[in-house]
Design a protein around this motif. Structure first.
Motif, PDB file in Angstrom:
ATOM      1  N   UNK A  72       0.941  -1.007   0.022  1.00 19.11           N
ATOM      2  CA  UNK A  72       0.040  -0.113  -0.034  1.00 19.11           C
ATOM      3  C   UNK A  72       0.698   1.443   0.012  1.00 19.11           C
ATOM      4  N   UNK A  73       1.795   1.071   0.626  1.00 16.78           N
ATOM      5  CA  UNK A  73       2.715   2.413   0.712  1.00 16.78           C
ATOM      6  C   UNK A  73       3.466   2.633  -0.698  1.00 16.78           C
ATOM      7  N   UNK A  74       3.689   1.765  -1.485  1.00 13.76           N
ATOM      8  CA  UNK A  74       4.060   1.731  -2.877  1.00 13.76           C
ATOM      9  C   UNK A  74       3.018   2.624  -3.933  1.00 13.76           C
ATOM     10  N   UNK A  75       1.740   2.121  -3.549  1.00 14.79           N
ATOM     11  CA  UNK A  75       0.653   2.613  -4.147  1.00 14.79           C
ATOM     12  C   UNK A  75       0.464   4.210  -3.662  1.00 14.79           C
ATOM     13  N   UNK A  76       0.581   4.363  -2.415  1.00 11.80           N
ATOM     14  CA  UNK A  76       0.317   5.907  -2.073  1.00 11.80           C
ATOM     15  C   UNK A  76       1.359   6.813  -2.542  1.00 11.80           C
ATOM     16  N   UNK A  77       2.745   6.190  -2.694  1.00 13.08           N
ATOM     17  CA  UNK A  77       3.723   6.877  -3.263  1.00 13.08           C
ATOM     18  C   UNK A  77       3.485   7.254  -4.746  1.00 13.08           C
TER      19      UNK A  77
ATOM     20  N   UNK B  48       0.758   7.889   7.955  1.00 17.31           N
ATOM     21  CA  UNK B  48       0.372   6.611   7.610  1.00 17.31           C
ATOM     22  C   UNK B  48      -0.609   6.119   8.874  1.00 17.31           C
ATOM     23  N   UNK B  49      -0.519   6.444   9.960  1.00 18.13           N
ATOM     24  CA  UNK B  49      -1.413   6.262  11.036  1.00 18.13           C
ATOM     25  C   UNK B  49      -2.524   7.395  11.135  1.00 18.13           C
ATOM     26  N   UNK B  50      -2.734   8.194  10.125  1.00 19.05           N
ATOM     27  CA  UNK B  50      -3.750   9.040  10.086  1.00 19.05           C
ATOM     28  C   UNK B  50      -3.813  10.169  11.310  1.00 19.05           C
TER      29      UNK B  50
ATOM     30  N   UNK C  96      -8.661  20.432   4.490  1.00 19.12           N
ATOM     31  CA  UNK C  96      -9.692  19.074   4.140  1.00 19.12           C
ATOM     32  C   UNK C  96      -8.668  18.028   4.339  1.00 19.12           C
ATOM     33  N   UNK C  97      -7.717  17.816   3.928  1.00 14.77           N
ATOM     34  CA  UNK C  97      -6.729  16.573   3.847  1.00 14.77           C
ATOM     35  C   UNK C  97      -6.350  16.264   5.501  1.00 14.77           C
ATOM     36  N   UNK C  98      -6.957  15.284   6.237  1.00 12.34           N
ATOM     37  CA  UNK C  98      -6.624  14.823   7.506  1.00 12.34           C
ATOM     38  C   UNK C  98      -7.562  15.666   8.451  1.00 12.34           C
ATOM     39  N   UNK C  99      -8.313  16.799   8.006  1.00 12.99           N
ATOM     40  CA  UNK C  99      -9.459  17.321   8.816  1.00 12.99           C
ATOM     41  C   UNK C  99      -8.977  17.985   9.976  1.00 12.99           C
ATOM     42  N   UNK C 100      -7.833  18.463  10.172  1.00 17.07           N
ATOM     43  CA  UNK C 100      -7.320  19.134  11.219  1.00 17.07           C
ATOM     44  C   UNK C 100      -7.747  20.646  11.350  1.00 17.07           C
TER      45      UNK C 100
ATOM     46  N   UNK D  64     -12.695  14.072   5.626  1.00 15.25           N
ATOM     47  CA  UNK D  64     -11.631  13.372   4.955  1.00 15.25           C
ATOM     48  C   UNK D  64     -11.430  11.868   6.250  1.00 15.25           C
ATOM     49  N   UNK D  65     -12.221  11.022   5.960  1.00 12.60           N
ATOM     50  CA  UNK D  65     -12.428   9.943   6.686  1.00 12.60           C
ATOM     51  C   UNK D  65     -11.030   8.967   6.804  1.00 12.60           C
ATOM     52  N   UNK D  66      -9.919   9.629   7.275  1.00 11.56           N
ATOM     53  CA  UNK D  66      -8.602   8.640   7.046  1.00 11.56           C
ATOM     54  C   UNK D  66      -8.659   7.447   7.959  1.00 11.56           C
ATOM     55  N   UNK D  67      -8.783   7.416   9.043  1.00 14.40           N
ATOM     56  CA  UNK D  67      -8.728   6.330   9.839  1.00 14.40           C
ATOM     57  C   UNK D  67      -9.738   5.274   9.594  1.00 14.40           C
ATOM     58  N   UNK D  68     -11.212   5.781   9.215  1.00 19.96           N
ATOM     59  CA  UNK D  68     -12.074   4.642   8.825  1.00 19.96           C
ATOM     60  C   UNK D  68     -11.785   3.725   7.576  1.00 19.96           C
ATOM     61  N   UNK D  69     -10.999   4.463   6.719  1.00 16.35           N
ATOM     62  CA  UNK D  69     -10.619   3.663   5.545  1.00 16.35           C
ATOM     63  C   UNK D  69      -8.909   3.491   5.418  1.00 16.35           C
ATOM     64  N   UNK D  70      -8.307   3.419   6.541  1.00 18.58           N
ATOM     65  CA  UNK D  70      -6.970   3.129   6.585  1.00 18.58           C
ATOM     66  C   UNK D  70      -6.593   1.613   6.297  1.00 18.58           C
ATOM     67  N   UNK D  71      -7.096   0.945   5.262  1.00 22.22           N
ATOM     68  CA  UNK D  71      -6.490  -0.163   5.088  1.00 22.22           C
ATOM     69  C   UNK D  71      -5.114  -0.320   4.720  1.00 22.22           C
ATOM     70  N   UNK D  72      -4.555   0.629   4.287  1.00 26.27           N
ATOM     71  CA  UNK D  72      -3.043   0.567   3.908  1.00 26.27           C
ATOM     72  C   UNK D  72      -2.303   0.095   4.990  1.00 26.27           C
ATOM     73  N   UNK D  73      -2.392   0.660   6.608  1.00 21.14           N
ATOM     74  CA  UNK D  73      -1.822   0.522   7.579  1.00 21.14           C
ATOM     75  C   UNK D  73      -1.845  -1.052   7.930  1.00 21.14           C
ATOM     76  N   UNK D  74      -3.117  -1.362   8.103  1.00 19.80           N
ATOM     77  CA  UNK D  74      -3.367  -2.654   8.137  1.00 19.80           C
ATOM     78  C   UNK D  74      -2.886  -3.718   7.330  1.00 19.80           C
ATOM     79  N   UNK D  75      -2.955  -3.335   6.276  1.00 16.22           N
ATOM     80  CA  UNK D  75      -2.012  -4.436   4.826  1.00 16.22           C
ATOM     81  C   UNK D  75      -0.745  -4.361   5.047  1.00 16.22           C
TER      82      UNK D  75
END
Length: 347
Positions: free
Chosen positions: A9-14, A182-184, A217-221, A318-329
Motif C-alpha cells: 500500500x505504501x508503494x501505491x500511495x507513493x 500513515x497512522x492518520x 480538508x486533508x486529515x481534517x485538522x 476526510x475519513x482517514x482512519x475509517x478507511x486506513x486499510x493501507x496501515x493494516x495491510x
C-alpha cells in the motif's frame, strides 16, 4: 481497470502522490499566471474590523517546492514559457485520465514499466482536472536564488542518522512504528508551513473576534490561532502542529508558530520556528508567504510563497482512519514476510 504488481500500500500511495503533485490538471483551460498587486487592493472587512480572509480556498499548485535542477538562479518563468509548460504538460497527461486504455505504462509516473497500474483517478475523486489550480510564474515555491531547502547542519545529519539506525529493522513492528501520516494522526500539509496535499488540497478560513481558524480538508485538522497577544505555551510543551499566535500588520495576518514536536512537520527539527504571512491581494487570491528556521537543523532559514485561490463549494469529511486499510495491510504483509523467512530458515 487492471490491478497489477504493486508490492505494498505504501508503494501505491507513493505513486499516486508522485503523479498528482507532478502534473497539471488534464483538460483544464490554460489559466493566466496569478498577478496581484496587494497595494492596489482593499480587502473586505469582518464585522469586528479584521481584513476578511474567510471562505474556502485551495493551495493546489504544480509549482514544485524546490527549483528543478538546470534552472539555476532563475526564479520566474516568462509568460510565454509558462503557457508552453501548461500546454505541454496538459497534453502529456490527458490520455492518462481516460478509461479503456491499456494498463501498461499508463500510471503517469515517469519511467514506469509495463507492470505499473493505470488508475482512473476520477473514479476515486482524485482527478485534478476537477480542481482549480493557481498558476504562477515562480519556478519553485522556495524563494531566493537557490530555490531549495538549505543543507542540514552536521549535528542534524548525525542526529537523524542515529534516529534512522535505531529504527532500522523495526519499521513494521507495529502501528506506533509507522509515520504519523500513515497512522492518520498528522499530515504536513496542515502546516505550518501549509503546503499542498496530493489531492483534497483545500482550506477553509473562519474568523471571529480575537481568533482566526484554518481547517485543512486533508486529515481534517483545524488550527485555532488567537490574536489577543497571549504568550506561547511553556517551552516544555510540544505539539505536532506547534503553538500558533497571530497578529495583524496592516492587511496581512502574521502567524508565529513555535513549540513543535520533533516528529512533525520536519522529523528531527528540535527548535522549529515558522512565520507565515497571509495577505488577501484580490477577491479570489491570498498571497501566502512563510519562513522556516531551526539553527540546529538547517544551515540557514528558508522562505517560500504561493497563491491560495478561492473556490466554490465546501470541505468534505476526510475519513482517514475509517478507511486506513493501507496501515493494516502493510503490517499484515510484514507478518507474512516474517513467517516466510522463518519457514525458509527452518528448512
Amino acid at each position: 481497470m487492471s490491478y497489477r504488481h504493486f508490492t505494498s500500500a505504501a508503494a501505491l500511495a507513493a505513486a499516486i502522490l508522485l503523479v498528482l503533485t507532478a502534473r497539471p490538471a488534464a483538460g483544464q483551460a490554460l489559466a493566466p499566471a496569478v498577478k496581484a498587486d496587494a497595494k492596489a487592493y482593499t480587502p473586505p472587512r469582518t464585522p469586528d474590523g479584521q481584513p476578511d480572509l474567510q471562505g474556502v480556498w485551495t493551495n493546489s499548485t504544480v509549482t514544485p517546492l524546490e527549483r528543478p535542477k538546470g534552472l539555476g538562479a532563475k526564479e520566474f518563468y516568462t509568460e510565454a514559457e509558462l503557457k508552453d509548460i501548461q500546454k505541454r504538460e496538459r497534453e502529456r497527461y490527458d490520455l492518462d485520465e481516460k478509461e479503456g486504455l491499456p494498463p501498461a505504462n499508463h500510471s503517469g509516473v515517469e519511467g514506469a514499466g509495463p507492470d505499473e497500474v493505470h488508475y482512473d483517478f476520477a473514479q476515486f475523486g482524485l482527478d485534478r482536472s476537477q480542481a482549480k489550480i493557481a498558476w504562477n510564474l515562480r519556478t519553485s515555491i522556495i524563494t531566493g536564488p537557490e530555490g531549495v531547502i538549505p543543507p542540514r547542519t552536521p549535528e542534524a545529519r548525525q542526529r537523524n542518522a542515529a534516529r534512522a539506525a535505531a529504527a532500522k529493522g523495526h519499521e513494521f513492528d507495529g502501528p506506533e512504528n509507522r509515520p504519523l501520516g500513515a497512522r492518520c494522526l498528522a499530515r504536513t500539509n496542515v502546516g505550518p508551513p501549509m503546503l499542498q496535499a496530493g489531492y483534497n488540497s483545500n482550506l477553509q478560513i473562519a474568523q471571529g473576534p480575537g481568533y482566526v481558524t484554518i481547517e485543512a480538508e486533508m486529515i481534517h485538522d483545524t488550527r485555532v490561532i488567537p490574536l489577543d497577544g497571549r504568550p506561547h505555551l511553556a517551552k516544555s510543551v510540544h505539539q505536532w502542529y506547534g503553538d500558533s499566535r497571530g497578529h495583524w500588520e496592516g492587511n496581512t495576518l502574521v502567524i508565529d508558530t513555535t513549540n513543535f514536536s520533533d516528529q512533525s512537520p520536519f522529523p528531527g527539527a528540535q527548535n522549529l520556528h515558522v512565520t507565515e504571512r497571509l495577505t488577501r491581494v484580490a477577491d479570489d487570491t491570498i498571497l501566502y508567504q512563510f519562513t522556516v528556521e531551526d539553527p540546529g537543523m538547517w544551515t540557514k532559514p528558508w522562505s517560500g510563497e504561493l497563491p491560495i485561490t478561492k473556490i466554490s463549494g465546501q470541505l468534505y469529511e476526510y475519513a482517514c482512519n475509517e478507511a486506513n486499510y493501507g496501515l493494516e495491510n502493510t503490517l499484515r504483509g510484514a507478518r507474512v514476510a516474517e513467517a516466510e523467512a522463518a519457514q525458509k530458515a527452518a528448512k
